[in-house]
Motif scaffolding. Structure first.
Motif, PDB file in Angstrom:
ATOM      1  N   CYS A  62      -8.449   3.816   1.794  1.00 38.40           N
ATOM      2  CA  CYS A  62      -8.469   3.801   3.258  1.00 38.40           C
ATOM      3  C   CYS A  62      -9.718   4.498   3.786  1.00 38.40           C
ATOM      4  O   CYS A  62     -10.310   4.057   4.761  1.00 38.40           O
ATOM      5  N   HIS A  64       0.836  -1.196   0.000  1.00 41.13           N
ATOM      6  CA  HIS A  64       0.000   0.000   0.000  1.00 41.13           C
ATOM      7  C   HIS A  64       0.877   1.254   0.000  1.00 41.13           C
ATOM      8  O   HIS A  64       1.930   1.268   0.627  1.00 41.13           O
ATOM      9  N   ARG A  65       0.448   2.270  -0.720  1.00 34.23           N
ATOM     10  CA  ARG A  65       1.186   3.520  -0.762  1.00 34.23           C
ATOM     11  C   ARG A  65       0.361   4.622  -0.135  1.00 34.23           C
ATOM     12  O   ARG A  65      -0.795   4.805  -0.483  1.00 34.23           O
ATOM     13  N   SER A  66       0.982   5.355   0.786  1.00 33.16           N
ATOM     14  CA  SER A  66       0.302   6.475   1.431  1.00 33.16           C
ATOM     15  C   SER A  66       1.031   7.763   1.088  1.00 33.16           C
ATOM     16  O   SER A  66       2.253   7.774   0.969  1.00 33.16           O
ATOM     17  N   CYS A  94      -3.727   7.593   6.833  1.00 34.66           N
ATOM     18  CA  CYS A  94      -3.738   7.618   5.367  1.00 34.66           C
ATOM     19  C   CYS A  94      -5.102   8.090   4.885  1.00 34.66           C
ATOM     20  O   CYS A  94      -6.130   7.613   5.357  1.00 34.66           O
ATOM     21  N   CYS A 113      -6.040   8.164   1.617  1.00 34.03           N
ATOM     22  CA  CYS A 113      -6.331   7.763   0.244  1.00 34.03           C
ATOM     23  C   CYS A 113      -7.751   7.224   0.176  1.00 34.03           C
ATOM     24  O   CYS A 113      -8.353   6.863   1.185  1.00 34.03           O
TER      25      CYS A 113
HETATM   26 ZN    ZN Z   1      -4.367   4.445   2.059  1.00 34.32          ZN
END
Ligand code: ZN
Ligand code: ZN
Length: 106
Positions: free
Chosen positions: A98, A21-23, A93, A95
């Motif tokens: 999320c 996962h990228r935050s 996060c 995004c």
């Molecule tokens: Zn996220």
């Protein structure tokens, strides 16, 4: 939950998690989430310093791992006493994935 990569860029702080996962966090947003005793009242848990209390152009200048559970940032306002535990960081996060996950689990 661990970080695989922490990258400080001009606009945002990027974190790649070990689950892929990228935050992305705006610097000021994360600075305003500092949980140290100067920023959050220890007795009441009330936030004393939030993102609107810090400089608009505040930036993380550097970061360092704290054991295997947290990271610590050195902010351009010279504040560096706050730890950001991975678990908390991940919850911060913003995004889409999320935020939608949050709604699902209540
Ligand atoms: Zn996220
Ligand atoms: Zn703080």
């Amino acid at each position: 939950m661990e970080t695989r990569e922490v990258r400080l860029e001009d606009g945002d702080i990027h974190i790649l998690w070990d689950d892929g996962h990228r935050s992305t966090y705006p610097h000021r947003y994360l600075r305003g989430q500092c949980g140290c005793a100067a920023c959050v009242d220890e007795m009441s848990g009330r936030r004393k310093v939030g993102w609107e209390d810090v400089r608009e152009d505040v930036q993380a200048l550097d970061w360092m791992p704290v054991g295997r559970y947290a990271v610590r940032f050195l902010w351009s306002d010279l504040h560096d006493s706050g730890f950001y535990p991975f678990e908390r960081l991940r919850k911060l996060c913003r995004c889409r994935e999320c935020l939608e996950g949050e709604v699902e689990t209540g």
